[in-house]
Design a protein around this motif. Structure first.
Motif, PDB file in Angstrom:
ATOM      1  N   GLY A   1       0.812  -1.208   0.000  1.00 47.37           N
ATOM      2  CA  GLY A   1       0.000   0.000   0.000  1.00 47.37           C
ATOM      3  C   GLY A   1       0.846   1.259   0.000  1.00 47.37           C
ATOM      4  N   VAL A   2       0.292   2.332   0.544  1.00 49.19           N
ATOM      5  CA  VAL A   2       0.922   3.647   0.500  1.00 49.19           C
ATOM      6  C   VAL A   2       1.508   3.993   1.867  1.00 49.19           C
ATOM      7  CG1 VAL A   2       0.566   6.111   0.079  1.00 49.19           C
ATOM      8  CG2 VAL A   2      -0.658   4.414  -1.308  1.00 49.19           C
ATOM      9  N   VAL A   3       2.794   4.348   1.875  1.00 45.20           N
ATOM     10  CA  VAL A   3       3.456   4.848   3.080  1.00 45.20           C
ATOM     11  C   VAL A   3       3.519   6.364   2.961  1.00 45.20           C
ATOM     12  CG1 VAL A   3       5.570   4.854   4.457  1.00 45.20           C
ATOM     13  CG2 VAL A   3       4.826   2.746   3.311  1.00 45.20           C
ATOM     14  N   PRO A   4       2.977   7.106   3.905  1.00 45.97           N
ATOM     15  CA  PRO A   4       2.909   8.565   3.763  1.00 45.97           C
ATOM     16  C   PRO A   4       4.277   9.232   3.806  1.00 45.97           C
ATOM     17  CG  PRO A   4       2.146   7.898   5.936  1.00 45.97           C
ATOM     18  CD  PRO A   4       2.331   6.636   5.146  1.00 45.97           C
ATOM     19  N   GLU A   5       4.284  10.481   3.428  1.00 46.59           N
ATOM     20  CA  GLU A   5       5.523  11.266   3.415  1.00 46.59           C
ATOM     21  C   GLU A   5       6.088  11.423   4.831  1.00 46.59           C
ATOM     22  OE1 GLU A   5       6.808  15.798   2.107  1.00 46.59           O
ATOM     23  OE2 GLU A   5       5.326  14.724   0.895  1.00 46.59           O
ATOM     24  N   SER A   6       7.432  11.425   4.910  1.00 40.89           N
ATOM     25  CA  SER A   6       8.151  11.660   6.176  1.00 40.89           C
ATOM     26  C   SER A   6       7.689  10.730   7.282  1.00 40.89           C
ATOM     27  CB  SER A   6       8.004  13.125   6.612  1.00 40.89           C
ATOM     28  OG  SER A   6       8.558  13.977   5.640  1.00 40.89           O
ATOM     29  N   ALA A   7       7.523   9.459   6.921  1.00 36.04           N
ATOM     30  CA  ALA A   7       7.084   8.465   7.895  1.00 36.04           C
ATOM     31  C   ALA A   7       8.205   7.469   8.185  1.00 36.04           C
ATOM     32  CB  ALA A   7       5.859   7.724   7.382  1.00 36.04           C
ATOM     33  N   ILE A   8       8.069   6.775   9.312  1.00 31.03           N
ATOM     34  CA  ILE A   8       8.928   5.648   9.645  1.00 31.03           C
ATOM     35  C   ILE A   8       8.027   4.422   9.721  1.00 31.03           C
ATOM     36  CG2 ILE A   8      10.508   4.642  11.323  1.00 31.03           C
ATOM     37  CD1 ILE A   8      11.131   7.503  12.249  1.00 31.03           C
ATOM     38  N   TYR A   9       8.287   3.467   8.813  1.00 35.74           N
ATOM     39  CA  TYR A   9       7.412   2.298   8.669  1.00 35.74           C
ATOM     40  C   TYR A   9       8.082   1.071   9.258  1.00 35.74           C
ATOM     41  CZ  TYR A   9       4.536  -1.283   6.354  1.00 35.74           C
ATOM     42  OH  TYR A   9       3.705  -2.339   6.079  1.00 35.74           O
ATOM     43  N   LYS A  10       7.430   0.435  10.231  1.00 37.27           N
ATOM     44  CA  LYS A  10       7.923  -0.830  10.784  1.00 37.27           C
ATOM     45  C   LYS A  10       7.036  -1.977  10.315  1.00 37.27           C
ATOM     46  CE  LYS A  10       9.706  -2.869  15.031  1.00 37.27           C
ATOM     47  NZ  LYS A  10       9.934  -2.664  16.482  1.00 37.27           N
ATOM     48  N   ASN A  11       5.746  -1.797  10.408  1.00 34.69           N
ATOM     49  CA  ASN A  11       4.767  -2.710   9.823  1.00 34.69           C
ATOM     50  C   ASN A  11       3.475  -1.926   9.650  1.00 34.69           C
ATOM     51  OD1 ASN A  11       3.063  -3.018  12.283  1.00 34.69           O
ATOM     52  ND2 ASN A  11       4.901  -4.074  13.090  1.00 34.69           N
ATOM     53  N   LYS A  12       2.441  -2.549   9.124  1.00 29.96           N
ATOM     54  CA  LYS A  12       1.215  -1.807   8.795  1.00 29.96           C
ATOM     55  C   LYS A  12       0.538  -1.199  10.019  1.00 29.96           C
ATOM     56  CE  LYS A  12      -1.851  -5.851   8.823  1.00 29.96           C
ATOM     57  NZ  LYS A  12      -2.812  -6.639   8.003  1.00 29.96           N
ATOM     58  N   ASN A  13       0.845  -1.743  11.193  1.00 26.67           N
ATOM     59  CA  ASN A  13       0.250  -1.217  12.423  1.00 26.67           C
ATOM     60  C   ASN A  13       1.173  -0.288  13.197  1.00 26.67           C
ATOM     61  OD1 ASN A  13      -2.182  -2.751  12.100  1.00 26.67           O
ATOM     62  ND2 ASN A  13      -1.021  -4.568  12.749  1.00 26.67           N
ATOM     63  N   GLU A  14       2.404  -0.150  12.710  1.00 26.30           N
ATOM     64  CA  GLU A  14       3.379   0.729  13.365  1.00 26.30           C
ATOM     65  C   GLU A  14       4.014   1.644  12.337  1.00 26.30           C
ATOM     66  OE1 GLU A  14       5.687  -1.109  16.847  1.00 26.30           O
ATOM     67  OE2 GLU A  14       5.321  -2.839  15.530  1.00 26.30           O
ATOM     68  N   ILE A  15       3.370   2.784  12.129  1.00 25.94           N
ATOM     69  CA  ILE A  15       3.864   3.810  11.200  1.00 25.94           C
ATOM     70  C   ILE A  15       3.868   5.128  11.953  1.00 25.94           C
ATOM     71  CG2 ILE A  15       3.553   4.961   8.980  1.00 25.94           C
ATOM     72  CD1 ILE A  15       1.849   2.570   8.080  1.00 25.94           C
ATOM     73  N   ALA A  16       5.036   5.687  12.138  1.00 28.29           N
ATOM     74  CA  ALA A  16       5.168   6.929  12.897  1.00 28.29           C
ATOM     75  C   ALA A  16       5.588   8.048  11.962  1.00 28.29           C
ATOM     76  CB  ALA A  16       6.203   6.770  14.003  1.00 28.29           C
TER      77      ALA A  16
END
Length: 221
Positions: A203-218
């Protein structure tokens, strides 16, 4: 899906493929046109800067290409790029200025913007990697769904039918992908985002994000 548009993912002054990407709204719409675009502009490239190395292969004279690398056209390797030992470029590829295609990395139907790094055991297929994006060692783009159905881009409740069977990932400018991550078909990672090592991304990871998994996006501070 506004964040997935070309204008919001990429600085087009950082690729020789700007003309191709300016024609489309979403970057994946350019995937079918990469080969024809190379065949169009290749013969017009400045012979003082580029040399032809085989059928439909144009390589900048100051690029570094290992003798063990395999280059298939249509292909453009831009100035000061580096193609390392045993890299395999299957064709329909643009490697931007100063970009690195590393040991045993495989490319197919891709645009690498300037200063992209895919330096260690990467597979990048049917994908576009933005300016200064980086694929960590062993990270790959998976470009075909296991059930072979057409790829859909999903962002929460929104979805776009792409009509494409083969679609890897669209990485915006300055994206960092951690080692041994898998970017599933239809992944879009927006500008300045980081993907944790060993992640499975969809899917789509938003701008300026830190992605660990689909439930952990900071969001970055």
């Amino acid at each position: 899906m506004e964040q997935c548009k070309v204008k919001n993912l990429y600085c087009l002054s950082e690729t020789i493929a700007a003309e191709l990407l300016e024609r489309v709204e979403y970057p994946w719409e350019a995937l079918k046109g990469i080969s024809d675009f190379i065949l169009k502009i290749g013969p017009a490239l400045d012979p003082a800067v580029y040399e032809k190395r085989g059928e439909d292969v144009w390589v900048a004279k100051n690029a570094k290409v290992a003798p063990t690398a395999c280059l298939n056209g249509p292909l453009i390797v831009d100035e000061e790029a580096e193609i390392r030992h045993c890299a395999f470029i299957r064709g329909s590829a643009i490697v931007g200025k100063g970009s690195v295609v590393g040991n045993s990395t495989e490319l197919k139907n891709v645009i690498l913007f300037n200063s992209v790094q895919a330096p260690h055991y990467n597979y990048v297929g049917d994908s576009i990697l933005g300016y200064k994006s980086h694929m960590g060692a062993g990270s790959i783009t998976s470009n075909v769904k296991s059930d072979k159905t057409l790829v859909v881009v999903r962002d929460k409740e929104e979805r776009i039918e792409t009509g494409l069977k083969k679609f890897g990932a669209m990485l915006g400018d300055y994206v960092e992908v951690g080692c041994n991550s898998v970017l599933n078909p239809g992944t879009v990672v927006c500008r300045h985002s980081n993907i944790y090592p060993l992640s499975m991304v969809r899917g789509v990871v938003p701008e300026s994000a830190i992605y660990k998994n689909k439930n952990e996006i900071a969001q970055k501070q």
